[in-house]
Scaffold this motif. Sequence first.
Motif, PDB file in Angstrom:
ATOM      1  N   LEU A 162       2.266  10.622  -6.339  1.00  0.00           N
ATOM      2  CA  LEU A 162       3.286  11.369  -7.094  1.00  0.00           C
ATOM      3  C   LEU A 162       2.954  11.413  -8.582  1.00  0.00           C
ATOM      4  O   LEU A 162       3.099  12.458  -9.235  1.00  0.00           O
ATOM      5  N   PHE A 163       2.508  10.283  -9.119  1.00  0.00           N
ATOM      6  CA  PHE A 163       2.180  10.215 -10.542  1.00  0.00           C
ATOM      7  C   PHE A 163       1.005  11.136 -10.877  1.00  0.00           C
ATOM      8  O   PHE A 163       1.041  11.881 -11.870  1.00  0.00           O
ATOM      9  N   ILE A 205       0.833  -1.200   0.000  1.00  0.00           N
ATOM     10  CA  ILE A 205       0.000   0.000   0.000  1.00  0.00           C
ATOM     11  C   ILE A 205       0.871   1.253   0.000  1.00  0.00           C
ATOM     12  O   ILE A 205       0.582   2.230  -0.708  1.00  0.00           O
ATOM     13  N   ALA A 206       1.951   1.223   0.791  1.00  0.00           N
ATOM     14  CA  ALA A 206       2.828   2.389   0.878  1.00  0.00           C
ATOM     15  C   ALA A 206       3.449   2.720  -0.474  1.00  0.00           C
ATOM     16  O   ALA A 206       3.447   3.878  -0.919  1.00  0.00           O
ATOM     17  N   PHE A 207       3.978   1.700  -1.166  1.00  0.00           N
ATOM     18  CA  PHE A 207       4.639   1.952  -2.453  1.00  0.00           C
ATOM     19  C   PHE A 207       3.635   2.300  -3.547  1.00  0.00           C
ATOM     20  O   PHE A 207       3.850   3.255  -4.306  1.00  0.00           O
ATOM     21  N   LEU A 208       2.544   1.547  -3.643  1.00  0.00           N
ATOM     22  CA  LEU A 208       1.541   1.842  -4.663  1.00  0.00           C
ATOM     23  C   LEU A 208       0.846   3.170  -4.391  1.00  0.00           C
ATOM     24  O   LEU A 208       0.644   3.985  -5.296  1.00  0.00           O
ATOM     25  N   GLY A 209       0.457   3.386  -3.127  1.00  0.00           N
ATOM     26  CA  GLY A 209      -0.280   4.604  -2.778  1.00  0.00           C
ATOM     27  C   GLY A 209       0.530   5.864  -2.993  1.00  0.00           C
ATOM     28  O   GLY A 209       0.085   6.801  -3.667  1.00  0.00           O
ATOM     29  N   PRO A 260      -1.324   8.071   2.033  1.00  0.00           N
ATOM     30  CA  PRO A 260      -1.970   8.167   0.710  1.00  0.00           C
ATOM     31  C   PRO A 260      -3.450   7.807   0.753  1.00  0.00           C
ATOM     32  O   PRO A 260      -4.253   8.368  -0.013  1.00  0.00           O
ATOM     33  N   ILE A 261      -3.841   6.882   1.633  1.00  0.00           N
ATOM     34  CA  ILE A 261      -5.263   6.527   1.756  1.00  0.00           C
ATOM     35  C   ILE A 261      -6.045   7.705   2.300  1.00  0.00           C
ATOM     36  O   ILE A 261      -7.130   8.065   1.789  1.00  0.00           O
ATOM     37  N   ILE A 262      -5.516   8.349   3.339  1.00  0.00           N
ATOM     38  CA  ILE A 262      -6.195   9.498   3.949  1.00  0.00           C
ATOM     39  C   ILE A 262      -6.380  10.606   2.930  1.00  0.00           C
ATOM     40  O   ILE A 262      -7.480  11.171   2.786  1.00  0.00           O
ATOM     41  N   TYR A 263      -5.320  10.935   2.197  1.00  0.00           N
ATOM     42  CA  TYR A 263      -5.429  12.041   1.238  1.00  0.00           C
ATOM     43  C   TYR A 263      -6.283  11.666   0.037  1.00  0.00           C
ATOM     44  O   TYR A 263      -6.942  12.530  -0.552  1.00  0.00           O
ATOM     45  N   MET A 271       6.020  16.034  -1.584  1.00  0.00           N
ATOM     46  CA  MET A 271       7.173  15.845  -0.696  1.00  0.00           C
ATOM     47  C   MET A 271       6.877  14.786   0.350  1.00  0.00           C
ATOM     48  O   MET A 271       7.726  13.928   0.643  1.00  0.00           O
ATOM     49  N   LEU A 272       5.684  14.834   0.927  1.00  0.00           N
ATOM     50  CA  LEU A 272       5.303  13.851   1.948  1.00  0.00           C
ATOM     51  C   LEU A 272       5.297  12.443   1.358  1.00  0.00           C
ATOM     52  O   LEU A 272       5.786  11.492   1.983  1.00  0.00           O
ATOM     53  N   ALA A 273       4.759  12.300   0.145  1.00  0.00           N
ATOM     54  CA  ALA A 273       4.718  10.989  -0.506  1.00  0.00           C
ATOM     55  C   ALA A 273       6.137  10.472  -0.785  1.00  0.00           C
ATOM     56  O   ALA A 273       6.429   9.286  -0.589  1.00  0.00           O
ATOM     57  N   ALA A 274       7.024  11.368  -1.229  1.00  0.00           N
ATOM     58  CA  ALA A 274       8.401  10.960  -1.507  1.00  0.00           C
ATOM     59  C   ALA A 274       9.115  10.526  -0.222  1.00  0.00           C
ATOM     60  O   ALA A 274       9.844   9.527  -0.209  1.00  0.00           O
TER      61      ALA A 274
END
Length: 325
Positions: free
Chosen positions: A56-57, A47-51, A300-303, A75-78
């Motif tokens: 970012l994409f 989930i972390a890598f895909l999300g 990423p789920i929250i956002y 930035m947070l995702a990176a």
Amino acid sequence: MGAPQENVSRTNCSFYQPSVLLMTGIPGMGTIQHRLVSIPFCLFYLIAFLGNGTILFIIRRTPSLHEPMHYFLSMLAAVDLGMAACTLPTTLGLFWFDIREIGFDACLTQMYLIHVFSVLESSVLLAMAFDRFVAIARPLRYKAILTKATIVKIGLAMLLRSAVSLLPLPFLLKRLSYCKNNSLSHSFCFHPDVMKLANPDDITINVLYGLVVIVTTAGIDSVFIVLSYLLIIRTVVSLGATGKCWKTLNTCVSHICAVLIFFIPMIGLSMIHRFGQTLPPIVSTVVAYVYLIVPPALNPIIYSIKSKPIRKALYRMLLWKMETI
């Protein structure tokens, strides 16, 4: 992040540095149980890598998302990707293949990167709090204040602060004399965990420097985040209309959730490390995994759920993918 379980005295250690350290998974579990436990860990990492990769994409490919709030979200995702990547090799290596050994220098490198990304996450959350304050208190000047050049400077300043403030940690550990017990408390390397393997008479500087770093980074960041939200609440209350107040505060919900799921485990882990020596090892182990693995998976789920622009862009991307199949 609990203290290593050891029954020998370390007060009279001669100078010694182990070539390898031994990592520990979940206390009391064998190889088969670790493989079963690895299933939720794999899910969180996936989930972390895909999300975060999707976030970012989407932001990169959607021009309407090229604004300050989403730049900080990038930035947070990176940072979350980096955090997950730091712990994944050793954690899954131990759970899947029972690989417990890690070279001493490799351990120090992993430790440095984990702490750098941790401080970076704290810094980005502070920057996002400032972004929300400017957007609510100065909406007409929002994009004039947070220009692309300003955001780049903020990003570089955060990276420089993290890298420089934590650079002495590996060297402070390299100078210590270690004892024959080389078992870590986790499946990754953490500064207090490695430090507690050394002669306790030598670690005063490490303890003091670690305290200074956490106070001047995450400590200051948390204070300014709280201050930002006090100013946001004061601004929102001055708007008067209840509906408008709620709509304005609703733009901060995602960020508040991200702050809570990062700072609560971090504070808990710090307290356990300093005052929870009598707690069962499983407590510090669980809190450490929550601190390092859960935020990269949940952010990423929250956002995606709370951010309407992100949600719309995600729907468009999924529809486009379905049309091309």
